[in-house]
Design a protein around this motif. Structure first.
Motif, PDB file in Angstrom:
ATOM      1  N   TYR A   1      94.349  68.905  76.669  1.00  0.00           N
ATOM      2  CA  TYR A   1      93.279  67.958  76.994  1.00  0.00           C
ATOM      3  C   TYR A   1      92.787  67.255  75.732  1.00  0.00           C
ATOM      4  O   TYR A   1      92.640  66.037  75.696  1.00  0.00           O
TER       5      TYR A   1
ATOM      6  N   LYS B   1      93.494  58.196  79.887  1.00  0.00           N
ATOM      7  CA  LYS B   1      92.781  58.540  81.127  1.00  0.00           C
ATOM      8  C   LYS B   1      93.695  59.190  82.170  1.00  0.00           C
ATOM      9  O   LYS B   1      93.291  60.129  82.844  1.00  0.00           O
ATOM     10  N   ARG B   2      94.932  58.711  82.272  1.00  0.00           N
ATOM     11  CA  ARG B   2      95.853  59.280  83.261  1.00  0.00           C
ATOM     12  C   ARG B   2      96.155  60.756  82.950  1.00  0.00           C
ATOM     13  O   ARG B   2      96.114  61.608  83.826  1.00  0.00           O
TER      14      ARG B   2
ATOM     15  N   GLN C   1      94.386  62.763  80.965  1.00  0.00           N
ATOM     16  CA  GLN C   1      93.163  63.569  81.028  1.00  0.00           C
ATOM     17  C   GLN C   1      92.761  63.848  82.473  1.00  0.00           C
ATOM     18  O   GLN C   1      92.187  64.895  82.760  1.00  0.00           O
ATOM     19  N   ASN C   2      93.080  62.951  83.382  1.00  0.00           N
ATOM     20  CA  ASN C   2      92.751  63.159  84.788  1.00  0.00           C
ATOM     21  C   ASN C   2      93.415  64.427  85.323  1.00  0.00           C
ATOM     22  O   ASN C   2      92.789  65.219  86.011  1.00  0.00           O
TER      23      ASN C   2
ATOM     24  N   GLN D   1      91.866  67.590  83.398  1.00  0.00           N
ATOM     25  CA  GLN D   1      90.424  67.846  83.370  1.00  0.00           C
ATOM     26  C   GLN D   1      90.001  69.114  84.100  1.00  0.00           C
ATOM     27  O   GLN D   1      88.960  69.673  83.812  1.00  0.00           O
TER      28      GLN D   1
END
Length: 162
Positions: free
Chosen positions: A105, A112-113, A115-116, A119
């Motif tokens: 992470y 963003k992709r 980390q999505n 998460q």
């Protein structure tokens, strides 16, 4: 060392229980070694590569003997002692997966992709990564060079998303 074979049975009821205890200690040592790799002060990509290679090499080295034991001793493996060890292993694996998930992470900041999917704090992605490496020796036996190349491509693929 001057100890007779019979003395072992003062501590362990039979060979399968001795083997299960050896397996428990092997697993604990492996997890400790992998956790120390994750804690090293190296770039995330290097730590993840080192961890996956260390996991693969360890499993590859011991997979044949474990498979043989499990096939011959299913009552022990799937009995009460096996269930206790399985529970213990799952706790250790979950802890390791969460640590790996945090490394991944952190390495994917700004993506963003990536980390999505990372998460979730339950370590699902890292568990998937660890289990895929764990399965390589049994699915592709006798192919260590190809398996190690795959691990490098696997890590490259993941980190190229950043």
């Amino acid at each position: 060392a001057g100890t007779g074979v019979g003395n072992i049975y003062n501590y362990y009821e039979n060979k399968p229980k001795l083997f299960m205890e050896v397996g428990r200690n092997w697993r604990k040592r492996l997890v400790k070694d992998l956790e120390s790799i994750l804690a090293e002060d190296l770039p995330a990509r290097v730590r993840v590569t080192k961890l996956l290679i260390a996991l693969y090499e360890n499993v590859e080295r011991w997979s044949g003997i474990w498979m043989e034991f499990m096939m011959k001793n299913q009552k022990v493996v799937f009995g009460k002692l096996g269930a206790e060890i399985k529970e213990e292993n799952e706790r250790e694996e979950e802890k390791l997966a969460r640590q790996l998930q945090l490394v991944l992470y952190d390495a994917m900041k700004g993506n963003k992709r990536a980390q999505n999917i990372l998460q979730a704090d339950d370590g699902r992605f890292a568990t998937l990564m660890l289990m895929s490496i764990f399965m390589l020796p049994s699915r592709y036996p006798g192919q260590p060079e190809a398996n190690l190349k795959f691990i490098h491509r696997y890590v490259d693929f993941f980190f190229s998303a950043n």
